[in-house]
Design an enzyme around this catalytic site. Structure first.
Site, short mmCIF file in Angstrom:
data_model
loop_
_atom_site.label_atom_id
_atom_site.label_comp_id
_atom_site.label_asym_id
_atom_site.label_seq_id
_atom_site.Cartn_x
_atom_site.Cartn_y
_atom_site.Cartn_z
N LEU A 54 6.97 0.56 -1.78
CA LEU A 54 6.15 0.48 -2.99
C LEU A 54 6.62 1.49 -4.04
O LEU A 54 6.55 1.25 -5.24
CB LEU A 54 4.67 0.72 -2.65
CG LEU A 54 3.70 0.63 -3.83
CD1 LEU A 54 3.74 -0.75 -4.48
CD2 LEU A 54 2.27 0.93 -3.37
N SER A 67 0.82 -1.21 0.00
CA SER A 67 0.00 0.00 0.00
C SER A 67 0.86 1.26 0.00
O SER A 67 1.92 1.32 0.62
CB SER A 67 -0.95 -0.03 1.20
OG SER A 67 -0.62 0.98 2.12
N LYS A 68 0.36 2.24 -0.76
CA LYS A 68 1.08 3.49 -0.94
C LYS A 68 1.30 4.17 0.41
O LYS A 68 2.34 4.76 0.67
CB LYS A 68 0.22 4.37 -1.85
CG LYS A 68 0.88 5.63 -2.34
CD LYS A 68 -0.01 6.26 -3.41
CE LYS A 68 0.45 7.65 -3.75
NZ LYS A 68 -0.37 8.26 -4.81
N ARG A 69 0.28 4.07 1.25
CA ARG A 69 0.32 4.76 2.53
C ARG A 69 1.26 4.06 3.52
O ARG A 69 2.03 4.70 4.21
CB ARG A 69 -1.10 4.81 3.09
CG ARG A 69 -1.39 5.93 4.05
CD ARG A 69 -2.89 6.09 4.26
NE ARG A 69 -3.59 4.81 4.34
CZ ARG A 69 -3.65 4.04 5.44
NH1 ARG A 69 -3.07 4.44 6.55
NH2 ARG A 69 -4.30 2.90 5.43
N LYS A 70 1.20 2.74 3.56
CA LYS A 70 1.92 2.03 4.62
C LYS A 70 3.33 1.58 4.23
O LYS A 70 4.15 1.35 5.10
CB LYS A 70 1.13 0.77 5.02
CG LYS A 70 -0.19 1.07 5.71
CD LYS A 70 -0.74 -0.21 6.35
CE LYS A 70 -2.22 -0.32 6.14
NZ LYS A 70 -2.74 -1.65 6.20
#
Ligand code: GLU
Length: 545
Positions: A300, A293-296
């Protein structure tokens, strides 16, 4: 309804007839099995591991088959556009050695230009006009509010949301109603008149996933927005056709839109390209797998690998390891062979999510970096340091002869076995910091302060930089026995209670004092590279610490 008149009213003026485009962008003159593949990013500025993953697959298939890889910029959605994003995509992929043969900002023959969708607006309109003429596209005057009310109603009724079937209000407007709305100057979009039936399923052969069963599209998707700019769905179908794409490998997030795309290809009378939808990259999160995930997950983003200083070759090796099941073995067998010689096959790609594991990448990085020459390692570190290193780190390159000696030693160049201490450029710069007066005590001493000061002081008394490795070590042994440590391991093992420790404890004191680490390359050689002054200073500093 006179569709010709409607087409004229909606998209007035002379458009080239479609033959013109067919002739301008003819089928490519390539060998029979050659594949034409593409990367079609939107210029959002975020380029991630999934993009690299499919880029490598597209690149390998295109070039291995004697075909073409091109870059198309899908910039129809201005809201998402970020300045410099195209350059960033090209630079990011170039770092991993993904080379395009043609496309946006690419120095190639570029016979299918332009490669920016915004510059192809007229082409899409010409095709849309043709669909209106055929009665397969229509104007829709619904406002944002109406559409959102429709969505709410559908959600409340637990129905699929969207513009379809009985909900497609404007689909059945009469000629008079359309004319009245146009006369009133109402804004409109052009929608596909879908002939699909969402209660029907069909089987589709995906190059990666094999046969997949999907539902027919019945959504009257927008093909031209109110400003006359196409949607991604429509533009990409026209482009993949006119740019003569034969194979689309893309992320599986697009599988859901596939029925729309297939219907568009069919209604436009285009031959469908082959599709391969690649599984998403997953990672372990505790006991369970999840998508990156981009956020976590900073890993990535492709910029992560450059900032940390992963060697692009190592990343590529890892990506290929994940992409083709037998790559790892091939690479182990033929480590010297260029990666291009590996027979890459779509059929060897995984059908379910590939598991991305940073530890595995780190392992691969260690192996790949250990195989570099000291000179190549230096060049790699320098490039990284100039872009991302601290000023102090950049100063390591002031004396490259000295740095080469350091790297040769740390990599075990010329030794029986290469050392695998380096993972990334950032980490490697930290590892060698002690050669540049940047001492960090990473490991703890096993010997107490009084005993180690005694060791260090005695070492300073007897130290002579002219000693060869054997003499040096015999002196270390003498220090050991004079301070109650066993000079020989076997004596210590036979009777551990009789000693404070062994010669290896004494050597470790010296090692940590000089390098900060309990594990380092040969200590005598380190002192040789340091020279007398720096060696004495380091040891004195450890005594004073
Ligand atoms: N423009 C789409 C994206 O941003 C490309 C989808 C496709 O490859 O068809 O990923």
């Amino acid at each position: 309804m006179d569709f010709n008149q409607l087409a004229e009213r909606l998209l007035p003026g002379e458009y080239p007839d479609l033959e013109t485009y067919e002739n301008k962008y003819p089928p490519r003159d390539l060998p029979a099995k050659a594949e034409v593949t593409r990367l079609a990013p939107s210029p959002t500025g975020f380029i991630h591991l999934g993009n690299l993953f499919v880029a490598i697959a597209n690149e390998r298939i295109a070039h291995q088959s004697g075909g073409t890889l091109y870059l198309r910029i899908e910039d129809t959605d201005l809201k998402r556009k970020v300045d410099g994003a195209v350059e960033a995509v090209i630079a990011a992929l170039d770092y991993f050695d993904i080379r395009f043969d043609e496309g946006a900002e690419i120095d190639g023959a570029n016979a299918y230009a332009p490669y920016y969708q915004r510059q192809r607006a007229e082409i899409y309109r010409a095709y849309a006009k043709e669909l209106i003429r055929k009665g397969r596209a229509y104007p829709c005057f619904c406002t944002e509010e109406e559409l959102s009310a429709l969505r709410d109603e559908q959600t409340a009724n637990k129905e699929i949301t969207g513009y379809y079937g009985k909900y497609a209000k404007c689909r059945n407007l009469s000629e008079a109603e359309i004319c009245a709305a146009l006369d009133a100057g109402k804004p409109y979009v052009i929608r596909l008149k879908s002939m699909g039936d969402a209660s029907k399923k069909f089987t589709f052969h995906d190059e990666i996933k094999g046969d997949v069963t999907v539902t027919e599209n019945d959504q009257d998707v927008v093909i031209l927005k109110s400003d006359g700019i196409p949607t991604y769905h429509f533009a990409h179908a026209v482009d993949d056709h006119l740019m003569r794409t034969t194979l689309v490998i893309r992320g599986e997030e697009w599988l859901a839109s596939l029925p729309i795309h297939l219907e568009l290809f069919d209604v436009l009378g285009f031959k469908r390209p082959k599709y391969g939808h690649n599984c998403s990259l997953m990672k372990m999160d505790g006991e369970s797998k999840r998508k990156l995930s981009k956020r976590k997950d900073p890993e990535l983003s492709l910029s992560f690998y450059r900032q940390e200083g992963y060697h692009p070759f190592a990343v590529k090796v890892y990506m290929l390891t994940l992409l083709n099941s037998d790559f790892e073995e091939w690479h182990r067998k033929f480590p010297e062979k260029p990666l291009e010689e590996f027979p890459f096959r779509i059929s060897k790609m995984s059908r379910s999510g590939a598991l991305f594991d940073l530890d595995k990448l780190n392992d691969i990085s260690k192996t790949e970096l250990s195989a570099l020459s000291a000179e190549d390692m230096l060049a790699f570190l320098k490039e990284w340091a100039l872009a991302y290193g601290s000023e102090k780190e950049q100063a390591y390159f002031a004396d490259e002869d000295y740095l080469l000696k350091v790297l040769s030693l740390c990599m075990g160049v010329g030794g029986k076995k290469r050392r695998k201490d380096f993972v990334t450029a950032r980490q490697a710069m930290g590892e060698i910091g002690y050669f540049f007066g940047d001492y960090v005590q990473k490991d703890a001493y096993r010997v107490d302060k009084a005993a180690r000061d005694a060791v260090l002081e005695k070492f300073l008394e007897s130290y002579d930089p002219a000693d060869d490795a054997q003499v040096w070590f015999s002196k270390v042994k003498e220090i050991a026995s004079s301070l109650g440590f066993a000079a020989e391991m076997r004596d210590y093992k036979a009777n551990p209670e009789a000693y404070k420790g062994s010669v290896s404890d004494v050597a470790e004191v010296l090692r940590i004092a000089v390098t900060g680490k309990a594990n380092s390359p040969d200590l005598w050689t380190i002192m040789q590279i340091f020279g007398e002054r720096r060696t004495r200073e380091r040891i004195a500093a450890a005594i004073n610490a």
